[in-house]
Write a protein that holds these residues in place. Structure first.
Motif, short mmCIF file in Angstrom:
data_model
loop_
_atom_site.label_atom_id
_atom_site.label_comp_id
_atom_site.label_asym_id
_atom_site.label_seq_id
_atom_site.Cartn_x
_atom_site.Cartn_y
_atom_site.Cartn_z
N ASP A 73 -1.78 43.26 18.01
CA ASP A 73 -3.20 43.59 18.04
C ASP A 73 -3.48 44.51 19.22
N ALA A 74 -4.15 45.58 18.93
CA ALA A 74 -4.55 46.52 19.98
C ALA A 74 -5.95 47.02 19.63
N PRO A 75 -6.82 47.06 20.60
CA PRO A 75 -8.15 47.59 20.34
C PRO A 75 -8.07 49.05 19.90
N ALA A 77 -9.67 51.59 20.80
CA ALA A 77 -9.68 52.52 21.93
C ALA A 77 -8.28 52.71 22.50
N GLU A 78 -7.52 51.62 22.54
CA GLU A 78 -6.16 51.68 23.07
C GLU A 78 -5.26 52.50 22.14
N VAL A 79 -5.45 52.30 20.84
CA VAL A 79 -4.68 53.06 19.85
C VAL A 79 -5.00 54.55 19.99
N ARG A 81 -6.14 56.12 22.61
CA ARG A 81 -5.58 56.59 23.89
C ARG A 81 -4.09 56.89 23.73
N LEU A 82 -3.36 56.02 23.07
CA LEU A 82 -1.93 56.21 22.86
C LEU A 82 -1.66 57.45 22.00
N GLU A 85 -2.26 60.53 24.00
CA GLU A 85 -1.16 60.72 24.95
C GLU A 85 0.07 61.29 24.24
N LEU A 107 -13.22 55.61 24.35
CA LEU A 107 -12.00 55.19 25.04
C LEU A 107 -12.25 54.04 26.02
N SER A 108 -13.44 53.98 26.58
CA SER A 108 -13.75 52.90 27.53
C SER A 108 -14.23 51.64 26.83
N GLY A 109 -14.44 51.72 25.51
CA GLY A 109 -14.91 50.55 24.77
C GLY A 109 -16.41 50.37 24.78
#
Length: 133
Positions: A73-75, A77-79, A81-82, A85, A107-109
Motif C-alpha cells: 500500500d502506498a498513498p 502522492a507517494e506513487v 512522487r516515485l 523521480e 504531492l503533499s497530500g
C-alpha cells in the motif's frame, strides 16, 4: 433476426471493451488498450458520456492488478512522487495536472487528484488509472 444482430453487436463491443471481470493477461491488455482509447476519446472528463465506461474498466483493471500484481500500500502522492523521480520530472513538468502549486498540493497530500488528472497521469506514465486511487 433482430436479436441476432444485437447479440452480434454486443460481441463486437465486448471484444473491444471487456464488460466483465478480467481473467487473464490477454484480457488485461485488451482492457488497458480500451481504457487508453476511452481516455483519448475524452472519457477522462467526468461529464463525457463514456466516463462511466472508463470508470467500470478502471475497476476491472484494478481488481485484476490487485489479484495478479500485489503491491504494498502506498498513498497516490507517494506513487506520483516515485514516477516523477523515475522519469526525471519536476512539479512544473506536469501542466496537464495543473499549476506547480496544484502538483505540490497533490504531492503533499493536501489535495486529491480528480478523475481528469488521474486520466492524464495514467496516460503520461503508461499505468492503470487505479494506480492513483
Amino acid at each position: 433476426m433482430r436479436r441476432t444482430m444485437v447479440t452480434h453487436r454486443v460481441e463486437i463491443v465486448t471484444r473491444q471493451v471487456p464488460l466483465h471481470p478480467i481473467a487473464d493477461d490477454a484480457q488485461y491488455e485488451v482492457a488497458v488498450a480500451a481504457t487508453n482509447g476511452l481516455i483519448d476519446a475524452g472519457a477522462g472528463d467526468e461529464e463525457h458520456s463514456l466516463a462511466p465506461l472508463l470508470g467500470l474498466l478502471g475497476e476491472f483493471i484494478a481488481a485484476y492488478e490487485e489479484r495478479t500484481y500485489p503491491r504494498p500500500d502506498a498513498p497516490p502522492a507517494e506513487v506520483l512522487r516515485l514516477l516523477m523521480e523515475q522519469h526525471g520530472l519536476k512539479q512544473g513538468d506536469l501542466p496537464e495536472i495543473g499549476s506547480q502549486g496544484v502538483v505540490s498540493e497533490i504531492l503533499s497530500g493536501k489535495r486529491e487528484s480528480n478523475k481528469n488528472q488521474i486520466a492524464h497521469l495514467s496516460e503520461r506514465f503508461g499505468v492503470s488509472p487505479a494506480t492513483f486511487f
